[in-house]
Design a protein around this motif. Structure first.
Motif, PDB file in Angstrom:
ATOM      1  N   VAL A  65     -46.752  36.050  62.767  1.00 28.30           N
ATOM      2  CA  VAL A  65     -46.855  37.468  62.392  1.00 28.30           C
ATOM      3  C   VAL A  65     -48.305  37.703  61.962  1.00 28.30           C
ATOM      4  CG1 VAL A  65     -45.906  39.321  60.970  1.00 28.30           C
ATOM      5  CG2 VAL A  65     -44.451  37.388  61.612  1.00 28.30           C
ATOM      6  N   PRO A  66     -49.200  37.944  62.933  1.00 27.79           N
ATOM      7  CA  PRO A  66     -50.621  38.054  62.610  1.00 27.79           C
ATOM      8  C   PRO A  66     -50.956  39.088  61.535  1.00 27.79           C
ATOM      9  CG  PRO A  66     -50.334  37.917  64.974  1.00 27.79           C
ATOM     10  CD  PRO A  66     -48.972  38.045  64.369  1.00 27.79           C
ATOM     11  N   ALA A  67     -50.210  40.168  61.466  1.00 24.26           N
ATOM     12  CA  ALA A  67     -50.501  41.192  60.450  1.00 24.26           C
ATOM     13  C   ALA A  67     -50.391  40.610  59.038  1.00 24.26           C
ATOM     14  CB  ALA A  67     -49.575  42.382  60.615  1.00 24.26           C
ATOM     15  N   ASP A  68     -49.513  39.642  58.859  1.00 22.36           N
ATOM     16  CA  ASP A  68     -49.355  39.014  57.543  1.00 22.36           C
ATOM     17  C   ASP A  68     -50.566  38.185  57.132  1.00 22.36           C
ATOM     18  OD1 ASP A  68     -46.880  40.174  57.427  1.00 22.36           O
ATOM     19  OD2 ASP A  68     -45.755  38.285  57.579  1.00 22.36           O
ATOM     20  N   LEU A  69     -51.348  37.749  58.099  1.00 21.13           N
ATOM     21  CA  LEU A  69     -52.516  36.921  57.776  1.00 21.13           C
ATOM     22  C   LEU A  69     -53.496  37.654  56.869  1.00 21.13           C
ATOM     23  CD1 LEU A  69     -53.227  35.312  61.245  1.00 21.13           C
ATOM     24  CD2 LEU A  69     -51.959  34.336  59.329  1.00 21.13           C
ATOM     25  N   PHE A  70     -53.563  38.952  57.001  1.00 21.82           N
ATOM     26  CA  PHE A  70     -54.479  39.731  56.178  1.00 21.82           C
ATOM     27  C   PHE A  70     -54.120  39.608  54.701  1.00 21.82           C
ATOM     28  CE2 PHE A  70     -55.056  41.489  60.336  1.00 21.82           C
ATOM     29  CZ  PHE A  70     -56.361  41.942  60.381  1.00 21.82           C
ATOM     30  N   ASN A  71     -52.840  39.416  54.409  1.00 19.80           N
ATOM     31  CA  ASN A  71     -52.396  39.300  53.023  1.00 19.80           C
ATOM     32  C   ASN A  71     -52.303  37.854  52.556  1.00 19.80           C
ATOM     33  OD1 ASN A  71     -52.052  42.115  52.795  1.00 19.80           O
ATOM     34  ND2 ASN A  71     -50.088  41.946  53.823  1.00 19.80           N
ATOM     35  N   ILE A  72     -52.023  36.937  53.479  1.00 16.61           N
ATOM     36  CA  ILE A  72     -51.856  35.533  53.105  1.00 16.61           C
ATOM     37  C   ILE A  72     -53.180  34.931  52.666  1.00 16.61           C
ATOM     38  CG2 ILE A  72     -51.313  33.239  54.002  1.00 16.61           C
ATOM     39  CD1 ILE A  72     -49.187  34.572  55.767  1.00 16.61           C
ATOM     40  N   TRP A  73     -54.217  35.132  53.461  1.00 16.03           N
ATOM     41  CA  TRP A  73     -55.516  34.576  53.124  1.00 16.03           C
ATOM     42  C   TRP A  73     -56.343  35.614  52.390  1.00 16.03           C
ATOM     43  CZ3 TRP A  73     -54.221  32.443  58.227  1.00 16.03           C
ATOM     44  CH2 TRP A  73     -53.984  31.076  58.179  1.00 16.03           C
ATOM     45  N   GLY A  74     -57.294  35.127  51.647  1.00 14.47           N
ATOM     46  CA  GLY A  74     -58.119  35.997  50.817  1.00 14.47           C
ATOM     47  C   GLY A  74     -59.112  36.829  51.603  1.00 14.47           C
ATOM     48  N   ALA A  75     -59.898  37.558  50.862  1.00 12.48           N
ATOM     49  CA  ALA A  75     -60.861  38.498  51.431  1.00 12.48           C
ATOM     50  C   ALA A  75     -61.860  37.821  52.362  1.00 12.48           C
ATOM     51  CB  ALA A  75     -61.595  39.227  50.316  1.00 12.48           C
ATOM     52  N   GLU A  76     -62.179  36.542  52.099  1.00 14.64           N
ATOM     53  CA  GLU A  76     -63.175  35.862  52.930  1.00 14.64           C
ATOM     54  C   GLU A  76     -62.730  35.729  54.384  1.00 14.64           C
ATOM     55  OE1 GLU A  76     -60.422  32.715  51.434  1.00 14.64           O
ATOM     56  OE2 GLU A  76     -61.467  34.364  50.475  1.00 14.64           O
ATOM     57  N   ARG A  77     -61.421  35.732  54.647  1.00 16.48           N
ATOM     58  CA  ARG A  77     -60.929  35.613  56.014  1.00 16.48           C
ATOM     59  C   ARG A  77     -60.541  36.961  56.615  1.00 16.48           C
ATOM     60  NH1 ARG A  77     -58.813  30.389  57.413  1.00 16.48           N
ATOM     61  NH2 ARG A  77     -59.008  31.188  59.506  1.00 16.48           N
ATOM     62  N   ARG A  78     -60.421  37.994  55.790  1.00 20.38           N
ATOM     63  CA  ARG A  78     -59.978  39.294  56.311  1.00 20.38           C
ATOM     64  C   ARG A  78     -60.925  39.851  57.369  1.00 20.38           C
ATOM     65  NH1 ARG A  78     -58.246  40.904  50.670  1.00 20.38           N
ATOM     66  NH2 ARG A  78     -56.097  40.214  50.675  1.00 20.38           N
ATOM     67  N   SER A  79     -62.220  39.674  57.163  1.00 19.47           N
ATOM     68  CA  SER A  79     -63.156  40.203  58.158  1.00 19.47           C
ATOM     69  C   SER A  79     -63.020  39.442  59.474  1.00 19.47           C
ATOM     70  CB  SER A  79     -64.596  40.155  57.648  1.00 19.47           C
ATOM     71  OG  SER A  79     -65.020  38.823  57.471  1.00 19.47           O
ATOM     72  N   GLU A  80     -62.737  38.150  59.404  1.00 20.86           N
ATOM     73  CA  GLU A  80     -62.506  37.365  60.618  1.00 20.86           C
ATOM     74  C   GLU A  80     -61.276  37.892  61.363  1.00 20.86           C
ATOM     75  OE1 GLU A  80     -61.264  32.815  61.900  1.00 20.86           O
ATOM     76  OE2 GLU A  80     -61.906  33.202  59.844  1.00 20.86           O
ATOM     77  N   PHE A  81     -60.190  38.136  60.640  1.00 21.16           N
ATOM     78  CA  PHE A  81     -58.983  38.653  61.265  1.00 21.16           C
ATOM     79  C   PHE A  81     -59.201  40.059  61.803  1.00 21.16           C
ATOM     80  CE2 PHE A  81     -56.834  35.671  58.165  1.00 21.16           C
ATOM     81  CZ  PHE A  81     -56.757  34.651  59.098  1.00 21.16           C
TER      82      PHE A  81
END
Length: 124
Positions: free
Chosen positions: A15-31
């Motif tokens: 569920v890729p949309a969940d990745l934005f919440n699972i990992w912190g802000a440092e990975r959000r821009s990557e996603f």
């Protein structure tokens, strides 16, 4: 189905949309670079639930599916939800779970199961 005979997921982020919440802000821009915003994912090629709905309607031979996830993996609940979705949609799959986290120790053991499962066919 036209391109793949099989697909395997080991501790998949299903569920890729969940990745934005699972990992912190440092990975959000990557996603965001990969997927756009989480709101843009549903109904696209990045939405496995959507793709499987289409697969259910497809008359071509369906790819065989293999899912495995460790019970201590932070993605375990996602994997259980996808497993339940496939079962309800009556899309055949192979499922394995057991003790393990989201790490190479688990994947090294499970990849052997995937290789044994793969529906390989020798060419003439």
């Amino acid at each position: 189905p036209e391109l793949f005979a099989a697909a395997a997921s080991l501790s998949g982020a299903l569920v890729p949309a969940d990745l934005f919440n699972i990992w912190g802000a440092e990975r959000r821009s990557e996603f965001a670079d990969i997927f756009g915003s989480p709101k843009q994912i549903p109904g696209t090629v990045n939405d496995l639930f959507h793709l499987c709905r289409g697969l259910k309607k497809c008359r071509a031979r369906r790819p065989e599916l293999f899912l495995c996830c460790g019970t201590e993996d932070f993605l375990y609940q996602q994997n259980l939800a996808f497993k339940a979705f496939l079962a309800k949609a009556r899309i055949p799959f192979t499922w394995r779970c057991g003790p393990g986290a989201h790490d190479w120790g688990y994947w090294d053991a499970e990849i052997q199961q995937v290789l044994n499962w793969l529906p390989l066919r020798r060419r003439g």
